[in-house]
Structures are given as C-alpha cells and as structure tokens.
Write an enzyme that holds these catalytic residues in place. Sequence first.
Site, short mmCIF file in Angstrom:
data_model
loop_
_atom_site.label_atom_id
_atom_site.label_comp_id
_atom_site.label_asym_id
_atom_site.label_seq_id
_atom_site.Cartn_x
_atom_site.Cartn_y
_atom_site.Cartn_z
N LYS A 92 -0.93 -1.04 -4.50
CA LYS A 92 -2.16 -0.29 -4.15
C LYS A 92 -1.77 1.16 -3.92
O LYS A 92 -0.85 1.44 -3.15
CB LYS A 92 -2.78 -0.92 -2.91
CG LYS A 92 -3.75 -0.05 -2.12
CD LYS A 92 -4.42 -0.86 -1.01
CE LYS A 92 -4.59 -0.05 0.25
NZ LYS A 92 -5.17 -0.84 1.35
N GLY A 138 -3.79 -4.12 6.15
CA GLY A 138 -2.76 -3.79 7.14
C GLY A 138 -3.10 -2.48 7.82
O GLY A 138 -3.87 -1.68 7.30
N GLU A 172 -10.85 0.50 -3.51
CA GLU A 172 -11.16 0.22 -2.10
C GLU A 172 -11.84 1.41 -1.43
O GLU A 172 -11.36 2.54 -1.52
CB GLU A 172 -9.84 -0.14 -1.39
CG GLU A 172 -9.98 -0.62 0.03
CD GLU A 172 -8.63 -1.05 0.62
OE1 GLU A 172 -7.69 -1.37 -0.16
OE2 GLU A 172 -8.50 -1.05 1.84
N ASP A 174 -13.51 -2.01 2.92
CA ASP A 174 -12.60 -2.12 4.07
C ASP A 174 -13.37 -1.60 5.29
O ASP A 174 -14.02 -2.38 6.01
CB ASP A 174 -11.32 -1.31 3.77
CG ASP A 174 -10.34 -1.20 4.94
OD1 ASP A 174 -10.65 -1.70 6.03
OD2 ASP A 174 -9.25 -0.60 4.77
N SER A 207 0.87 -1.17 0.00
CA SER A 207 0.00 0.00 0.00
C SER A 207 0.91 1.22 0.00
O SER A 207 1.71 1.39 0.92
CB SER A 207 -0.86 -0.03 1.27
OG SER A 207 -1.59 1.17 1.39
N LYS A 242 -9.52 -7.12 8.04
CA LYS A 242 -8.52 -6.68 9.01
C LYS A 242 -8.96 -7.22 10.36
O LYS A 242 -10.08 -6.95 10.81
CB LYS A 242 -8.45 -5.15 9.09
CG LYS A 242 -7.78 -4.50 7.90
CD LYS A 242 -7.78 -3.00 8.01
CE LYS A 242 -7.07 -2.39 6.81
NZ LYS A 242 -7.34 -0.95 6.70
N LYS A 287 -2.81 4.85 -2.59
CA LYS A 287 -3.75 5.67 -1.85
C LYS A 287 -4.15 6.83 -2.76
O LYS A 287 -3.28 7.41 -3.44
CB LYS A 287 -3.09 6.21 -0.58
CG LYS A 287 -2.86 5.13 0.46
CD LYS A 287 -4.18 4.67 1.07
CE LYS A 287 -3.95 3.70 2.21
NZ LYS A 287 -5.22 3.24 2.81
N ASP A 296 -7.00 2.88 -3.11
CA ASP A 296 -7.74 2.94 -1.84
C ASP A 296 -8.02 4.39 -1.52
O ASP A 296 -7.10 5.18 -1.30
CB ASP A 296 -6.90 2.28 -0.73
CG ASP A 296 -7.65 2.20 0.60
OD1 ASP A 296 -8.79 2.69 0.69
OD2 ASP A 296 -7.07 1.65 1.56
O1 OSB Z 1 -7.13 1.70 4.56
O2 OSB Z 1 -5.92 -0.02 4.32
C1 OSB Z 1 -6.11 1.09 4.84
C2 OSB Z 1 -3.05 2.07 6.92
C3 OSB Z 1 -3.66 2.69 8.00
C4 OSB Z 1 -5.02 2.81 8.02
C5 OSB Z 1 -5.78 2.32 6.96
C6 OSB Z 1 -5.19 1.67 5.89
C7 OSB Z 1 -3.79 1.59 5.86
C8 OSB Z 1 -3.06 1.00 4.75
C9 OSB Z 1 -1.66 0.52 5.04
O3 OSB Z 1 -3.46 0.95 3.61
C10 OSB Z 1 -1.54 -0.94 4.97
C11 OSB Z 1 -0.20 -1.37 5.52
O4 OSB Z 1 0.74 -1.37 4.74
O5 OSB Z 1 -0.14 -1.71 6.73
MG MG Z 2 -8.22 0.53 3.18
#
Ligand code: OSB
Ligand code: MG
Length: 376
Positions: A162, A291, A214, A239, A136, A263, A164, A189
């Site tokens: 992925k 994550g 996402e 999510d 991510s 998660k 953001k 995402d």
């Molecule tokens: O939306 O998946 C998410 C991190 C913190 C809060 C929300 C998210 C995330 C990530 C990071 O996308 C995922 C990771 O590499 O731990």
């Molecule tokens: Mg997410």
Amino acid sequence: MKIDAIHLREIAMPLAFPFETSFGVTTGRRILLIEIESEGLTAWGECVAGEHPYFSDESIDTAWITTEAELAPRLLNATDLESGGSCPHIFKQVRGHRMAKAALENAVWDLVAQQEDVSLSQLLGGTRKTIPCGVSIGIQPSLNALLETIAKELAAGYQRIKLKCKRGWDVEIFEAVRARWPEILLSCDANSAYRMRDFDHIASWDQFNLLMIEQPLWYDDFYFHSMLQKRIETSICLDESIRNRRDALAAIDMESCRIINIKNGRVGGFSEAIAVHNAAMERGMPVWCGGMLETGIGRAHNIALSSLPNFSLPGDVSASSRYWVDDIIEPEVTVSAAGEITVPTSAGSGYAVRRDRIERLTVRQQTLRAKALVTA
Ligand code: OSB
Ligand code: MG
C-alpha cells in the site's frame, strides 16, 4: 468482575524509520498504555491516538484526560462488568473518544481471555490460524527510495503493498511501480488528500489495476465517496469515515466503498470492530485490519482481530522490526517468508509484555483505584 486498579502510562518511542502521510511526518511516538489489574491478573491495552489530532480528532493528550476523568472511573465503579462486551454500555454517557475507550475495552478482553484460559483470537470468534500481511509504505524522499523500499518488502514476503499518496505523489509513483511489478497486489491510501476537482484525475488511476483506493476524500464523508465510486472502476476502501457499525451500513447502502478497513481504535474497541466485521460479512463486503504504527501491545490485539473470518484481504499488520528497534513484547511479531503471521493459541494475547523496557520508556504514569463517581 471487578477491576482493582487502572494504570495510565505514557511512553516515548522513536520509530525505526520515519513515516510520512498526506498529513505529515512521524519520527517517534508518544503512546498511552493502559494496564488493568483484577484479582491478581494484569492485562494491557494500547491507545492508538497520535501526538496530534491529525488522523482523527483525538490525541494522546485528549485520551489521557478523558481516560483519567471519565472512562477509568466508570470502569472502576462498574457493577455490571462481565466481559469486554460490557464496556460500550459502561462508557455510553461519554460521546466519541473512541481510541481512549478502545484501550480500556481491549485490555478487558485480554484480561478475560487470561481468566478463561483461552486465546484472545478464540474469545473474539477468530477462525484463522495465520493472517495474510501487507505493508503500508509512507511517502518517500524520492521515487528511487520508494522502489528500493518496495523491493525490500516484497523480498520479505509481504502479500500486498500500500502506497501513501497525495497530489504530486500519485500517478508518477503508480506508473513506476507498475512498470517494475505489473502483477503485485497494489493499493494506495490518500488519507483524505483529494477533492471533487480531482475526480477525473483519480479516474485515470483505473489503468493501474489498484486493489483499492483508501479514503481519497474528506475524513467524515460518505456521500461524495459514493459519487466518486460511481465514476471509477477501482474499489474505494473507507478508513477514517467508518466510526461504527451504523457508518459501515450507511457506506455499504450508499455504495461509498467496496472494501472496509477496520481499526480497533477508530471504532472504539473489539465489540464495535466485531460488529463492523459482521455487518460487512453479512453483506458480502471484505474487510482488512488497518494499523496505527502500534507497539507490540496493540499489534497483538490487531493479530487476534484479524483472525476473524471476513478479514480476507491482507492487512497493515506487519513485523515489529518495521517500526521499532526494540518492541515492548516478547516474542516480537515476525512475518513468514509467505507473508503471514501465525495467530497465537496460548491464553491471552499470546505475547508477554517487556515491563523492563516499558519502565525505561515511561515519561509519566498515574494509578486510579475505585472511588466515588461524580455525575450530574
Ligand atoms: O491511514 O492507515 C492509515 C498510520 C497512521 C495513521 C493512519 C494510517 C497509518 C498507516 C500505517 O497506514 C499502518 C501501519 O503500518 O501501522
Ligand atoms: Mg488509512
């Protein structure tokens, strides 16, 4: 089974790289770790609640007080604790606070794996020997910085990228990334950055052949996601919206998504994570493990969870070194050149906790032992 003591601990850890999402930038983390003691064994759990209640309505501070005042006393006084699966019932009177509950429940699963001398993966019902990994990538200061970061992650072997995204950091980046890498598995995402006025804009992303989009809309929504899913070809992945098995069933039935991100913390622990996994599997919907910028303790638990059969898409479970200069477990989590993590087969989580490092990072701690529970 009887829990003799529960230790709450807050550690402060700087991230190796800042992580930016549509709700803000994280440069370091304040993390609540749980350590439980039972008959000479100890096991750990990590609470994934952030410093602020931005991803969900929990924060490390709400998790600490809820654990101290409500959850830990219930676990210490429980007379019906037989396995990690007993925890949801023990915590039932407390509504919400799923990330706080998950830290305790997952520590119990870890403890039971040690007691029974099996790997956590095996205890959970895992079948995979390795898990496929993606990354991510946070919002970057420039398009060039983003392309360099992607090149580095692809070279490391990661199977899925992925991105953001948010308004003003979407079409431009998808175009640039697809121009350079037309074939890679690519997703995005939005962490709820879009609204109904953006439906046509999001529909235009179909040209980028994204694996999924996402959580484009509100964090607590199913209905408008189902309207959006009807308007676009690209699969929506939920999510934030999925808090439990019932939510997964509602989302599947309403066609609000075609993929689910599971998660551990968001759904309240391994029991509910397995229930969501099974509900999706029975209905033919793939899942992957999300994550929350975890330390090695939470990461080890994510690896075990990802070994379940329906975790068929690469997850956001990646190497320790992407987050931390020095992780708090040994060995650190590493990813092979094929973009896979090997699921440990030794008893428990398969990783040893670095107590010396944890001590140095600790900013507060508290120990609770069995005492009378006050209820109405
Ligand atoms: O939306 O998946 C998410 C991190 C913190 C809060 C929300 C998210 C995330 C990530 C990071 O996308 C995922 C990771 O590499 O731990
Ligand atoms: Mg997410």
